[in-house]
Design a protein around this motif. Structure first.
Motif, PDB file in Angstrom:
ATOM      1  N   ASP A   1      76.331 -38.662  -5.667  1.00  0.00           N
ATOM      2  CA  ASP A   1      76.331 -38.755  -4.201  1.00  0.00           C
ATOM      3  C   ASP A   1      76.071 -37.385  -3.580  1.00  0.00           C
ATOM      4  N   TYR A   2      76.759 -36.357  -4.110  1.00  0.00           N
ATOM      5  CA  TYR A   2      76.545 -34.999  -3.600  1.00  0.00           C
ATOM      6  C   TYR A   2      75.104 -34.549  -3.817  1.00  0.00           C
ATOM      7  N   VAL A   3      74.553 -34.858  -4.986  1.00  0.00           N
ATOM      8  CA  VAL A   3      73.178 -34.461  -5.296  1.00  0.00           C
ATOM      9  C   VAL A   3      72.197 -35.145  -4.343  1.00  0.00           C
ATOM     10  N   ARG A   4      72.352 -36.472  -4.174  1.00  0.00           N
ATOM     11  CA  ARG A   4      71.432 -37.212  -3.303  1.00  0.00           C
ATOM     12  C   ARG A   4      71.553 -36.759  -1.847  1.00  0.00           C
ATOM     13  N   LEU A   5      72.774 -36.575  -1.388  1.00  0.00           N
ATOM     14  CA  LEU A   5      72.988 -36.144  -0.010  1.00  0.00           C
ATOM     15  C   LEU A   5      72.465 -34.728   0.209  1.00  0.00           C
ATOM     16  N   THR A   6      72.741 -33.842  -0.730  1.00  0.00           N
ATOM     17  CA  THR A   6      72.268 -32.461  -0.611  1.00  0.00           C
ATOM     18  C   THR A   6      70.747 -32.413  -0.632  1.00  0.00           C
ATOM     19  N   THR A   7      70.132 -33.192  -1.498  1.00  0.00           N
ATOM     20  CA  THR A   7      68.671 -33.238  -1.566  1.00  0.00           C
ATOM     21  C   THR A   7      68.087 -33.744  -0.249  1.00  0.00           C
ATOM     22  N   GLY A   8      68.671 -34.804   0.291  1.00  0.00           N
ATOM     23  CA  GLY A   8      68.194 -35.344   1.562  1.00  0.00           C
ATOM     24  C   GLY A   8      68.372 -34.364   2.708  1.00  0.00           C
ATOM     25  N   LEU A   9      69.542 -33.728   2.770  1.00  0.00           N
ATOM     26  CA  LEU A   9      69.784 -32.747   3.833  1.00  0.00           C
ATOM     27  C   LEU A   9      68.859 -31.543   3.696  1.00  0.00           C
ATOM     28  N   ALA A  10      68.606 -31.111   2.466  1.00  0.00           N
ATOM     29  CA  ALA A  10      67.715 -29.967   2.250  1.00  0.00           C
ATOM     30  C   ALA A  10      66.327 -30.261   2.800  1.00  0.00           C
ATOM     31  N   LYS A  11      65.862 -31.499   2.636  1.00  0.00           N
ATOM     32  CA  LYS A  11      64.551 -31.872   3.182  1.00  0.00           C
ATOM     33  C   LYS A  11      64.566 -31.844   4.701  1.00  0.00           C
ATOM     34  N   VAL A  12      65.606 -32.395   5.307  1.00  0.00           N
ATOM     35  CA  VAL A  12      65.681 -32.420   6.773  1.00  0.00           C
ATOM     36  C   VAL A  12      65.818 -31.008   7.330  1.00  0.00           C
ATOM     37  N   TYR A  13      66.664 -30.182   6.672  1.00  0.00           N
ATOM     38  CA  TYR A  13      66.868 -28.816   7.132  1.00  0.00           C
ATOM     39  C   TYR A  13      65.676 -27.912   6.806  1.00  0.00           C
TER      40      TYR A  13
END
Length: 175
Positions: free
Chosen positions: A112-124
């Motif tokens: 969950d942390y990996v998927r969320l961090t990956t998604g946020l990194a793309k948005v940011y």
């Protein structure tokens, strides 16, 4: 006049005026529209030593580190995985503020942390690999060089980040 960097340009606050919504465990969590600089402090702290660790791995493998190099370096620092996970939790506490306890109540897994961090990194617009790029760059600054792919910078800077790209190829991303 054209600016390479225009901090007055439209930012993610305009795209996400109420923050960046993320769904997890049936609940919605709102992340800040812009990545706060202090949110990376836990991951980059001297106490964690992640940057030193990455430098050691890269140096020991002459810049061509593989999984076995990382695992061998981890065995020399058995507390690092636990400290790293704690730094991730601290980072999410900074990002989520009052929502953090509700987020933890969902019992996020490593995935969950990996998927969320990956998604946020793309948005940011943050490329985690580039944050830790050390030493030489893979880019060639000679006049005759050309990128290996027009997609190399496509996702690294979202349209609303305040960056004005210097070539048409780097502005293809919708962010």
């Amino acid at each position: 006049m054209s600016f390479v960097i225009d901090l007055d340009a439209e930012r993610r606050e305009v795209q996400y005026p109420d923050g960046i919504p993320a769904k997890f465990g049936g609940e919605q969590f709102i992340f800040p529209a812009e990545l706060p600089a202090d949110s990376l402090d836990p991951i980059l702290s001297d106490e964690l030593g992640l940057v030193t660790f990455l430098c050691e791995v890269i140096d020991s493998a002459d810049g061509d580190a593989g999984v076995s190099d990382v695992i061998n370096a981890l065995f020399r620092r058995p507390a690092l995985p636990r400290k790293f996970l704690e730094a991730i939790r601290e980072t999410y506490a900074i990002l989520l503020g009052d929502q953090h306890e509700d987020f933890l109540a969902q019992h996020p897994s490593i995935g969950d942390y990996v998927r969320l961090t990956t998604g946020l990194a793309k948005v940011y617009g943050v490329e985690l690999g580039k944050l830790f790029r050390l030493g030489g760059s893979s880019e060639n600054a000679s006049e005759t060089s050309s990128p290996t792919s027009s997609a190399t910078t496509t996702d690294s800077t979202p349209a609303g980040s305040g960056f004005v790209p210097d070539s048409p190829d780097s502005s293809e991303s919708d962010g």
